[in-house]
Design a protein around this motif. Structure first.
Motif, PDB file in Angstrom:
ATOM      1  N   PRO A   1       1.692  10.776   1.602  1.00 51.21           N
ATOM      2  CA  PRO A   1       1.949  10.106   0.322  1.00 51.21           C
ATOM      3  C   PRO A   1       2.220   8.609   0.449  1.00 51.21           C
ATOM      4  CG  PRO A   1       3.768  11.555   0.919  1.00 51.21           C
ATOM      5  CD  PRO A   1       2.675  11.806   1.908  1.00 51.21           C
ATOM      6  N   ASN A   2       2.627   8.151   1.624  1.00 46.89           N
ATOM      7  CA  ASN A   2       2.878   6.726   1.841  1.00 46.89           C
ATOM      8  C   ASN A   2       1.795   6.084   2.689  1.00 46.89           C
ATOM      9  OD1 ASN A   2       5.384   6.750   0.433  1.00 46.89           O
ATOM     10  ND2 ASN A   2       6.270   7.787   2.203  1.00 46.89           N
ATOM     11  N   GLY A   3       0.640   6.718   2.789  1.00 46.98           N
ATOM     12  CA  GLY A   3      -0.432   6.218   3.631  1.00 46.98           C
ATOM     13  C   GLY A   3      -0.293   6.761   5.049  1.00 46.98           C
ATOM     14  N   LYS A   4      -1.232   6.358   5.908  1.00 49.02           N
ATOM     15  CA  LYS A   4      -1.252   6.839   7.287  1.00 49.02           C
ATOM     16  C   LYS A   4      -1.194   5.649   8.235  1.00 49.02           C
ATOM     17  CE  LYS A   4      -4.883   7.543   9.769  1.00 49.02           C
ATOM     18  NZ  LYS A   4      -4.501   6.888  11.012  1.00 49.02           N
ATOM     19  N   PRO A   5      -0.264   5.643   9.178  1.00 52.41           N
ATOM     20  CA  PRO A   5      -0.198   4.545  10.149  1.00 52.41           C
ATOM     21  C   PRO A   5      -1.374   4.575  11.126  1.00 52.41           C
ATOM     22  CG  PRO A   5       1.832   5.875  10.186  1.00 52.41           C
ATOM     23  CD  PRO A   5       0.837   6.600   9.354  1.00 52.41           C
ATOM     24  N   ALA A   6      -1.679   3.434  11.674  1.00 49.59           N
ATOM     25  CA  ALA A   6      -2.732   3.328  12.689  1.00 49.59           C
ATOM     26  C   ALA A   6      -2.381   4.181  13.900  1.00 49.59           C
ATOM     27  CB  ALA A   6      -2.912   1.873  13.117  1.00 49.59           C
ATOM     28  N   GLY A   7      -3.391   4.804  14.469  1.00 51.15           N
ATOM     29  CA  GLY A   7      -3.200   5.589  15.679  1.00 51.15           C
ATOM     30  C   GLY A   7      -2.630   6.979  15.460  1.00 51.15           C
ATOM     31  N   VAL A   8      -2.369   7.333  14.218  1.00 47.26           N
ATOM     32  CA  VAL A   8      -1.827   8.652  13.883  1.00 47.26           C
ATOM     33  C   VAL A   8      -2.964   9.503  13.322  1.00 47.26           C
ATOM     34  CG1 VAL A   8      -0.254   9.893  12.345  1.00 47.26           C
ATOM     35  CG2 VAL A   8       0.471   7.754  13.431  1.00 47.26           C
ATOM     36  N   ARG A   9      -3.111  10.678  13.868  1.00 46.46           N
ATOM     37  CA  ARG A   9      -4.142  11.602  13.410  1.00 46.46           C
ATOM     38  C   ARG A   9      -3.869  11.989  11.958  1.00 46.46           C
ATOM     39  NH1 ARG A   9      -7.558  15.573  15.343  1.00 46.46           N
ATOM     40  NH2 ARG A   9      -7.486  17.494  14.124  1.00 46.46           N
ATOM     41  N   CYS A  10      -4.886  11.869  11.111  1.00 44.82           N
ATOM     42  CA  CYS A  10      -4.733  12.260   9.712  1.00 44.82           C
ATOM     43  C   CYS A  10      -4.444  13.755   9.645  1.00 44.82           C
ATOM     44  CB  CYS A  10      -5.999  11.923   8.929  1.00 44.82           C
ATOM     45  SG  CYS A  10      -5.863  12.367   7.175  1.00 44.82           S
TER      46      CYS A  10
ATOM     47  N   CYS B   1     -12.438   7.650  12.981  1.00 45.96           N
ATOM     48  CA  CYS B   1     -12.147   6.885  11.770  1.00 45.96           C
ATOM     49  C   CYS B   1     -10.975   7.461  10.989  1.00 45.96           C
ATOM     50  CB  CYS B   1     -13.393   6.805  10.892  1.00 45.96           C
ATOM     51  SG  CYS B   1     -14.055   8.408  10.451  1.00 45.96           S
ATOM     52  N   CYS B   2     -10.516   8.644  11.371  1.00 49.40           N
ATOM     53  CA  CYS B   2      -9.362   9.278  10.728  1.00 49.40           C
ATOM     54  C   CYS B   2      -8.131   9.254  11.627  1.00 49.40           C
ATOM     55  CB  CYS B   2      -9.691  10.719  10.385  1.00 49.40           C
ATOM     56  SG  CYS B   2     -11.094  10.866   9.279  1.00 49.40           S
ATOM     57  N   ILE B   3      -8.266   8.587  12.760  1.00 50.43           N
ATOM     58  CA  ILE B   3      -7.154   8.481  13.709  1.00 50.43           C
ATOM     59  C   ILE B   3      -6.771   7.018  13.930  1.00 50.43           C
ATOM     60  CG2 ILE B   3      -6.406   8.942  16.084  1.00 50.43           C
ATOM     61  CD1 ILE B   3      -8.433  11.339  16.030  1.00 50.43           C
ATOM     62  N   ALA B   4      -7.736   6.191  14.309  1.00 47.77           N
ATOM     63  CA  ALA B   4      -7.447   4.802  14.706  1.00 47.77           C
ATOM     64  C   ALA B   4      -6.903   3.923  13.589  1.00 47.77           C
ATOM     65  CB  ALA B   4      -8.693   4.170  15.327  1.00 47.77           C
ATOM     66  N   PRO B   5      -7.535   3.900  12.421  1.00 50.77           N
ATOM     67  CA  PRO B   5      -7.100   2.929  11.405  1.00 50.77           C
ATOM     68  C   PRO B   5      -5.880   3.389  10.610  1.00 50.77           C
ATOM     69  CG  PRO B   5      -8.967   4.145  10.590  1.00 50.77           C
ATOM     70  CD  PRO B   5      -8.756   4.596  12.010  1.00 50.77           C
ATOM     71  N   SER B   6      -5.190   2.404  10.071  1.00 46.07           N
ATOM     72  CA  SER B   6      -4.161   2.702   9.089  1.00 46.07           C
ATOM     73  C   SER B   6      -4.865   2.901   7.743  1.00 46.07           C
ATOM     74  CB  SER B   6      -3.154   1.571   8.991  1.00 46.07           C
ATOM     75  OG  SER B   6      -3.801   0.373   8.599  1.00 46.07           O
ATOM     76  N   ILE B   7      -4.262   3.689   6.888  1.00 41.91           N
ATOM     77  CA  ILE B   7      -4.776   3.896   5.534  1.00 41.91           C
ATOM     78  C   ILE B   7      -3.599   3.669   4.600  1.00 41.91           C
ATOM     79  CG2 ILE B   7      -5.801   5.543   3.910  1.00 41.91           C
ATOM     80  CD1 ILE B   7      -7.129   6.912   6.311  1.00 41.91           C
ATOM     81  N   SER B   8      -3.676   2.638   3.786  1.00 42.72           N
ATOM     82  CA  SER B   8      -2.546   2.302   2.917  1.00 42.72           C
ATOM     83  C   SER B   8      -2.531   3.144   1.640  1.00 42.72           C
ATOM     84  CB  SER B   8      -2.567   0.813   2.568  1.00 42.72           C
ATOM     85  OG  SER B   8      -3.775   0.469   1.928  1.00 42.72           O
ATOM     86  N   SER B   9      -3.662   3.720   1.279  1.00 41.83           N
ATOM     87  CA  SER B   9      -3.731   4.575   0.088  1.00 41.83           C
ATOM     88  C   SER B   9      -2.987   5.880   0.337  1.00 41.83           C
ATOM     89  CB  SER B   9      -5.194   4.909  -0.234  1.00 41.83           C
ATOM     90  OG  SER B   9      -5.951   3.752  -0.400  1.00 41.83           O
ATOM     91  N   ALA B  10      -2.429   6.413  -0.723  1.00 46.38           N
ATOM     92  CA  ALA B  10      -1.767   7.716  -0.624  1.00 46.38           C
ATOM     93  C   ALA B  10      -2.804   8.816  -0.459  1.00 46.38           C
ATOM     94  CB  ALA B  10      -0.938   7.967  -1.870  1.00 46.38           C
ATOM     95  N   LEU B  11      -2.472   9.771   0.379  1.00 44.37           N
ATOM     96  CA  LEU B  11      -3.267  10.983   0.559  1.00 44.37           C
ATOM     97  C   LEU B  11      -2.336  12.154   0.284  1.00 44.37           C
ATOM     98  CD1 LEU B  11      -4.149   8.970   3.249  1.00 44.37           C
ATOM     99  CD2 LEU B  11      -5.897  10.722   3.221  1.00 44.37           C
TER     100      LEU B  11
END
Length: 108
Positions: free
Chosen positions: A49-58, A35-45
């Protein structure tokens, strides 16, 4: 004091999918991280800071796939809102990654 990730190793509670909850709830598989790798996350972390793209390891996952900001106030609501279910997480880490990647593909 133990490291934050050692206090709260349930990393799979990190993503809320905009899909109706189906299936039976389940305990997160410690060290899964799907759940921290597959999905994109649009919220800043903090480290995304610009979110996380899908398929990229957080970048907040440690070597054991546990969230380093699990209890931190900067952890996005989208992460803390995820509740693992059999439909989302399957029966193995690899199956969870495949399911969540497919859901991301269908909804992204």
């Amino acid at each position: 004091m133990p490291a934050l990730q050692d206090q709260c190793p349930l990393v799979c509670l990190n993503y809320f999918l905009p899909i109706p909850k189906r299936g039976h709830s389940m305990q997160c598989r410690i060290g899964c991280g799907a759940c921290c790798i597959a999905p994109s996350i649009s919220s800043a972390l903090p480290l995304h800071p610009n979110g996380k793209p899908a398929g990229v390891r957080c970048l907040h996952l440690d070597a054991g796939n546990r969230c380093a900001i699990f209890l931190h106030p900067s952890r996005p609501a989208v992460c803390s809102g995820f509740q693992p279910t059999e439909d989302a997480c399957g029966s193995t880490d690899a199956e969870a990654l495949a399911i969540l990647a497919e859901w991301e593909r269908l909804t992204g």
